[in-house]
Scaffold this active site. Structure first.
Site, mmCIF file in Angstrom:
data_model
loop_
_atom_site.group_PDB
_atom_site.id
_atom_site.type_symbol
_atom_site.label_atom_id
_atom_site.label_comp_id
_atom_site.label_asym_id
_atom_site.label_seq_id
_atom_site.Cartn_x
_atom_site.Cartn_y
_atom_site.Cartn_z
ATOM 1 N N LYS A 1 -18.703 47.023 1.499
ATOM 2 C CA LYS A 1 -19.147 47.179 2.938
ATOM 3 C C LYS A 1 -19.507 46.064 3.680
ATOM 4 C CE LYS A 1 -20.340 52.027 1.007
ATOM 5 N NZ LYS A 1 -21.208 53.217 0.818
ATOM 6 N N ASN B 1 -25.726 50.311 1.330
ATOM 7 C CA ASN B 1 -25.537 50.461 -0.111
ATOM 8 C C ASN B 1 -24.590 49.572 -0.620
ATOM 9 O OD1 ASN B 1 -23.779 52.248 0.410
ATOM 10 N ND2 ASN B 1 -24.670 53.839 -0.948
ATOM 11 N N HIS C 1 -18.854 50.750 -2.281
ATOM 12 C CA HIS C 1 -18.082 52.105 -2.515
ATOM 13 C C HIS C 1 -17.370 51.969 -3.476
ATOM 14 C CE1 HIS C 1 -15.633 55.620 -1.952
ATOM 15 N NE2 HIS C 1 -14.705 54.743 -2.120
ATOM 16 N N TYR D 1 -13.912 59.062 4.929
ATOM 17 C CA TYR D 1 -15.084 59.686 4.499
ATOM 18 C C TYR D 1 -15.010 61.139 5.196
ATOM 19 C CZ TYR D 1 -17.929 55.807 2.798
ATOM 20 O OH TYR D 1 -18.512 54.738 1.904
ATOM 21 N N GLU E 1 -7.485 57.347 -2.097
ATOM 22 C CA GLU E 1 -8.211 56.245 -1.361
ATOM 23 C C GLU E 1 -6.886 55.137 -1.244
ATOM 24 O OE1 GLU E 1 -12.656 57.766 -1.700
ATOM 25 O OE2 GLU E 1 -12.077 55.862 -2.907
HETATM 26 P P1 ATP Z 1 -19.709 55.854 -1.699
HETATM 27 O O1 ATP Z 1 -18.581 57.061 -1.316
HETATM 28 O O2 ATP Z 1 -19.947 54.936 -0.728
HETATM 29 O O3 ATP Z 1 -19.338 54.953 -2.942
HETATM 30 P P2 ATP Z 1 -21.188 57.822 -3.271
HETATM 31 O O4 ATP Z 1 -20.029 58.383 -3.660
HETATM 32 O O5 ATP Z 1 -22.223 57.182 -4.186
HETATM 33 O O6 ATP Z 1 -21.058 56.576 -2.064
HETATM 34 P P3 ATP Z 1 -21.502 59.849 -1.291
HETATM 35 O O7 ATP Z 1 -22.306 60.983 -1.415
HETATM 36 O O8 ATP Z 1 -20.003 60.031 -1.432
HETATM 37 O O9 ATP Z 1 -22.004 58.791 -2.382
HETATM 38 O O10 ATP Z 1 -22.052 59.300 0.202
HETATM 39 C C1 ATP Z 1 -21.255 58.345 0.720
HETATM 40 C C2 ATP Z 1 -21.895 57.333 1.539
HETATM 41 O O11 ATP Z 1 -22.749 57.815 2.517
HETATM 42 C C3 ATP Z 1 -23.073 56.705 0.712
HETATM 43 O O12 ATP Z 1 -22.623 55.521 -0.003
HETATM 44 C C4 ATP Z 1 -23.886 55.964 1.582
HETATM 45 O O13 ATP Z 1 -23.711 54.992 2.445
HETATM 46 C C5 ATP Z 1 -23.810 57.138 2.565
HETATM 47 N N1 ATP Z 1 -24.908 58.219 2.694
HETATM 48 C C6 ATP Z 1 -24.898 59.155 1.667
HETATM 49 N N2 ATP Z 1 -26.159 59.765 1.804
HETATM 50 C C7 ATP Z 1 -26.756 59.507 3.025
HETATM 51 C C8 ATP Z 1 -27.969 59.705 3.615
HETATM 52 N N3 ATP Z 1 -28.823 60.610 3.365
HETATM 53 N N4 ATP Z 1 -28.411 58.961 4.630
HETATM 54 C C9 ATP Z 1 -27.765 57.754 4.851
HETATM 55 N N5 ATP Z 1 -26.461 57.553 4.487
HETATM 56 C C10 ATP Z 1 -26.112 58.209 3.303
#
Ligand code: ATP
Length: 137
Positions: free
Chosen positions: A9, A112, A115, A49, A126
């Site tokens: 990211k 974070n 992804h 997303y 994807e």
């Molecule tokens: P990613 O899809 O980025 O790998 P993930 O699968 O671990 O992450 P998801 O639940 O799909 O988690 O959320 C996608 C992304 O949305 C997260 O990686 C984070 O960047 C963001 N995100 C998730 N929850 C929150 C939250 N409560 N507040 C802010 N951002 C969030």
């Protein structure tokens, strides 16, 4: 062979973590099958997303993903989807174990650094979205 989609990211790119993150998948024994540095449009980030479009953090998440270039990658290997999720660590860096990417390099859930696809089916979608051109064999 199984493939997954991994994206470093904008914060991971800006903080100079690209080689560190790629090295973790490479040293594990996975094979890189696609790689590009890309700035994404808002509509493209919204498509990536789309499953999260009803979440309250969705617009902030999209703003974050379009805030700078990302590194998009395809990685291949046995159980690569699940194993890469383990290497990446829990979504919230506060819950991510030391030794995982998020455990070692992130503090905020909204920053974070990386992804990884959460299933073989999402990986397929994807990879088709990010790498519409012919894959590398
Ligand atoms: P990613 O899809 O980025 O790998 P993930 O699968 O671990 O992450 P998801 O639940 O799909 O988690 O959320 C996608 C992304 O949305 C997260 O990686 C984070 O960047 C963001 N995100 C998730 N929850 C929150 C939250 N409560 N507040 C802010 N951002 C969030």
């Amino acid at each position: 062979m199984e493939q997954t989609f991994i994206m470093i990211k904008p914060d991971g790119v800006q903080r100079g973590l690209v080689s560190e993150i790629m090295g973790r998948f490479e040293k594990k024994g996975f094979f890189m099958k696609g790689l590009k540095l890309q700035s994404v449009e808002r509509s493209f980030a919204e498509k990536h997303y789309a499953d999260l479009s009803s979440k309250p953090f969705f617009s902030g998440l999209v703003d974050y993903i379009i805030s700078g270039p990302v590194v998009a990658m395809i990685w291949e290997g046995k159980n690569v989807v699940t194993t890469c999720r383990k290497i990446i660590g829990a979504t919230n860096p506060s819950d991510a174990a030391p030794g995982t990417i998020r455990g070692d390099f992130a503090v905020e859930i909204g920053r974070n650094v990386v992804h990884g696809s959460d299933s073989v089916e999402s990986a397929r979608k994807e990879i088709a979205l990010w790498f519409p051109e012919a894959p590398i064999n």
